[in-house]
Design a protein around this motif. Structure first.
Motif, PDB file in Angstrom:
ATOM      1  N   ALA A  61      33.364  35.934  27.774  1.00  0.00           N
ATOM      2  CA  ALA A  61      34.648  36.593  27.984  1.00  0.00           C
ATOM      3  C   ALA A  61      34.613  37.394  29.282  1.00  0.00           C
ATOM      4  O   ALA A  61      33.650  38.121  29.548  1.00  0.00           O
ATOM      5  CB  ALA A  61      34.974  37.512  26.810  1.00  0.00           C
ATOM      6  N   PHE A  62      35.649  37.253  30.073  1.00  0.00           N
ATOM      7  CA  PHE A  62      35.799  38.004  31.311  1.00  0.00           C
ATOM      8  C   PHE A  62      37.028  38.900  31.172  1.00  0.00           C
ATOM      9  O   PHE A  62      38.136  38.419  30.928  1.00  0.00           O
ATOM     10  CB  PHE A  62      35.976  37.068  32.515  1.00  0.00           C
ATOM     11  N   GLY A  63      36.817  40.197  31.319  1.00  0.00           N
ATOM     12  CA  GLY A  63      37.933  41.121  31.313  1.00  0.00           C
ATOM     13  C   GLY A  63      38.715  41.017  32.613  1.00  0.00           C
ATOM     14  O   GLY A  63      38.137  40.868  33.689  1.00  0.00           O
ATOM     15  N   VAL A  64      40.035  41.066  32.503  1.00  0.00           N
ATOM     16  CA  VAL A  64      40.916  40.972  33.665  1.00  0.00           C
ATOM     17  C   VAL A  64      41.609  42.326  33.856  1.00  0.00           C
ATOM     18  O   VAL A  64      42.256  42.828  32.941  1.00  0.00           O
ATOM     19  CB  VAL A  64      41.976  39.863  33.485  1.00  0.00           C
ATOM     20  N   THR A  65      41.454  42.890  35.047  1.00  0.00           N
ATOM     21  CA  THR A  65      42.054  44.181  35.363  1.00  0.00           C
ATOM     22  C   THR A  65      43.242  43.993  36.295  1.00  0.00           C
ATOM     23  O   THR A  65      43.156  43.255  37.279  1.00  0.00           O
ATOM     24  CB  THR A  65      41.027  45.117  36.032  1.00  0.00           C
ATOM     25  N   ALA A  66      44.349  44.640  35.970  1.00  0.00           N
ATOM     26  CA  ALA A  66      45.552  44.616  36.800  1.00  0.00           C
ATOM     27  C   ALA A  66      45.872  46.038  37.240  1.00  0.00           C
ATOM     28  O   ALA A  66      45.280  47.010  36.761  1.00  0.00           O
ATOM     29  CB  ALA A  66      46.722  44.007  36.042  1.00  0.00           C
ATOM     30  N   GLU A  67      46.810  46.157  38.169  1.00  0.00           N
ATOM     31  CA  GLU A  67      47.250  47.452  38.659  1.00  0.00           C
ATOM     32  C   GLU A  67      48.770  47.506  38.668  1.00  0.00           C
ATOM     33  O   GLU A  67      49.440  46.479  38.554  1.00  0.00           O
ATOM     34  CB  GLU A  67      46.710  47.697  40.076  1.00  0.00           C
ATOM     35  N   ILE A  68      49.287  48.710  38.821  1.00  0.00           N
ATOM     36  CA  ILE A  68      50.733  48.923  38.834  1.00  0.00           C
ATOM     37  C   ILE A  68      51.159  49.338  40.237  1.00  0.00           C
ATOM     38  O   ILE A  68      50.520  50.200  40.852  1.00  0.00           O
ATOM     39  CB  ILE A  68      51.127  50.013  37.825  1.00  0.00           C
ATOM     40  N   PHE A  69      52.230  48.731  40.741  1.00  0.00           N
ATOM     41  CA  PHE A  69      52.740  49.105  42.059  1.00  0.00           C
ATOM     42  C   PHE A  69      53.663  50.307  41.935  1.00  0.00           C
ATOM     43  O   PHE A  69      54.547  50.342  41.074  1.00  0.00           O
ATOM     44  CB  PHE A  69      53.500  47.949  42.709  1.00  0.00           C
ATOM     45  N   LYS A  70      53.429  51.289  42.794  1.00  0.00           N
ATOM     46  CA  LYS A  70      54.292  52.475  42.841  1.00  0.00           C
ATOM     47  C   LYS A  70      54.867  52.608  44.253  1.00  0.00           C
ATOM     48  O   LYS A  70      54.096  52.682  45.225  1.00  0.00           O
ATOM     49  CB  LYS A  70      53.501  53.735  42.499  1.00  0.00           C
ATOM     50  N   PRO A  71      56.187  52.634  44.387  1.00  0.00           N
ATOM     51  CA  PRO A  71      56.777  52.843  45.720  1.00  0.00           C
ATOM     52  C   PRO A  71      56.387  54.189  46.319  1.00  0.00           C
ATOM     53  O   PRO A  71      56.304  54.332  47.544  1.00  0.00           O
ATOM     54  CB  PRO A  71      58.282  52.764  45.462  1.00  0.00           C
ATOM     55  N   ARG A  72      56.145  55.158  45.448  1.00  0.00           N
ATOM     56  CA  ARG A  72      55.758  56.480  45.919  1.00  0.00           C
ATOM     57  C   ARG A  72      54.832  57.111  44.881  1.00  0.00           C
ATOM     58  O   ARG A  72      55.273  57.490  43.799  1.00  0.00           O
ATOM     59  CB  ARG A  72      56.983  57.369  46.166  1.00  0.00           C
ATOM     60  N   ASP A  73      53.563  57.200  45.211  1.00  0.00           N
ATOM     61  CA  ASP A  73      52.606  57.758  44.275  1.00  0.00           C
ATOM     62  C   ASP A  73      52.773  59.268  44.157  1.00  0.00           C
ATOM     63  O   ASP A  73      53.071  59.962  45.141  1.00  0.00           O
ATOM     64  CB  ASP A  73      51.182  57.437  44.756  1.00  0.00           C
ATOM     65  N   ASN A  74      52.600  59.799  42.942  1.00  0.00           N
ATOM     66  CA  ASN A  74      52.779  61.233  42.716  1.00  0.00           C
ATOM     67  C   ASN A  74      51.774  62.077  43.485  1.00  0.00           C
ATOM     68  O   ASN A  74      52.082  63.197  43.897  1.00  0.00           O
ATOM     69  CB  ASN A  74      52.653  61.541  41.218  1.00  0.00           C
ATOM     70  N   TYR A  78      49.677  60.971  46.304  1.00  0.00           N
ATOM     71  CA  TYR A  78      49.601  60.737  47.746  1.00  0.00           C
ATOM     72  C   TYR A  78      50.960  60.595  48.417  1.00  0.00           C
ATOM     73  O   TYR A  78      51.071  60.699  49.641  1.00  0.00           O
ATOM     74  CB  TYR A  78      48.764  59.477  48.022  1.00  0.00           C
ATOM     75  N   GLY A  79      51.986  60.298  47.645  1.00  0.00           N
ATOM     76  CA  GLY A  79      53.309  60.136  48.221  1.00  0.00           C
ATOM     77  C   GLY A  79      53.472  58.869  49.026  1.00  0.00           C
ATOM     78  O   GLY A  79      54.379  58.768  49.858  1.00  0.00           O
ATOM     79  N   THR A  80      52.588  57.890  48.816  1.00  0.00           N
ATOM     80  CA  THR A  80      52.637  56.647  49.575  1.00  0.00           C
ATOM     81  C   THR A  80      52.725  55.463  48.607  1.00  0.00           C
ATOM     82  O   THR A  80      52.293  55.562  47.456  1.00  0.00           O
ATOM     83  CB  THR A  80      51.384  56.491  50.460  1.00  0.00           C
TER      84      THR A  80
END
Length: 208
Positions: free
Chosen positions: A152-165, A167-169
Motif C-alpha cells: 500500500a502506498f499512501g497518497v498525499t494531496a494539498e489544498i490551494f489557497k489564493p491567499r494563505d492566512n 503568508y498572505g500569498t
C-alpha cells in the motif's frame, strides 16, 4: 412582587439554558472525540488520481537490485520502486512531488525517495504544466528487507489557497492523506540475471 419573581425565573432560565447548552456542546465534542478516526479510502490502482496540484496514474511497483534508472545503490542494497505517470495541473513548472507517495509497512533506509524521470534518468526534474511524465520513486532498502507481494502506498494531496492566512500569498498548503493505493510488487533481478538465477545465455551465474 409577581414581576420580581418572574424576573428571577427568567434569569434562572437564561443562566440555566446557557449552562445546558454548554454541557450539550461539550457532550457532543466529547462524543465526536471518542469516535474512531476513519482510515483513508482505498483508491483504485487502475484509475487516475486527482491529488491537488498533481494528476497521478500509478503504473507498477517492483523491487530492483541494480541499475534502477541510474540511481546509485550501496553494496548490499536493493530498491523499492514505484513508477507513476504524473501531470502538473498548475500553471508553472514544479517539482514539489517528494511527499506525494509513501509506502506503508516497509522499513526504509531513508523515507525521502530519489525521484527520476524514467525516459532519460534525470533526477528530480521540474514538471511542466499539462505535460505527463513517467516518474520513478526509488526508496533504497537493506538487502534483507522484507517486501510483501503487494504494498500500500499512501497518497498525499494539498489544498490551494489564493491567499494563505500566515503568508498572505497563493500556494498549495495543508497536506493531507487523500487515500491509499495498493499495487502488486514484482521482484526484478539484476540486469543479465533471470528470476531463476540464470544469465540471459541460460548458464547459471557464477558465484561463491
Amino acid at each position: 412582587m409577581f414581576k420580581t419573581a418572574r424576573s428571577k425565573v427568567q434569569t434562572w432560565i437564561t443562566a440555566g439554558g446557557g449552562t445546558i447548552a454548554a454541557l450539550f456542546v461539550a457532550g457532543l465534542m466529547g462524543a465526536f472525540g471518542a469516535l474512531p478516526a476513519h482510515d483513508p479510502p482505498q483508491l483504485p490502482p487502475d484509475a487516475v488520481i486527482e491529488a491537488g496540484r498533481w494528476r497521478l496514474q500509478p503504473v507498477r511497483a517492483y523491487v530492483g537490485h541494480a541499475g534502477v534508472h541510474g540511481v546509485p545503490l550501496k553494496p548490499g542494497q536493493k530498491a523499492l520502486v514505484l513508477e507513476v505517470d504524473m501531470t502538473n495541473r498548475t500553471a508553472q513548472s514544479d517539482k514539489g512531488y517528494f511527499n506525494v507517495f509513501a509506502p506503508d509497512g516497509v522499513i526504509l533506509s531513508d523515507p525521502v525517495p530519489m525521484i527520476v524521470l524514467t525516459r532519460d534518468s534525470t533526477m528530480t526534474p521540474e514538471l511542466h504544466p499539462g505535460m505527463t511524465e513517467r516518474m520513478a520513486y526509488v526508496w533504497p532498502l537493506a538487502g534483507d528487507a522484507a517486501v510483501p507481494a503487494s504494498l500500500a502506498f499512501g497518497v498525499t494531496a494539498e489544498i490551494f489557497k489564493p491567499r494563505d492566512n500566515l503568508y498572505g500569498t497563493p500556494g498549495w498548503y495543508n497536506p493531507y492523506r487523500l487515500g491509499t493505493v495498493t499495487l502488486p510488487v514484482a521482484d526484478l533481478p539484476a540486469a543479465g540475471q533471470s528470476q531463476s538465477g540464470q544469465s540471459q545465455s541460460g548458464q547459471p551465474e557464477s558465484g561463491p
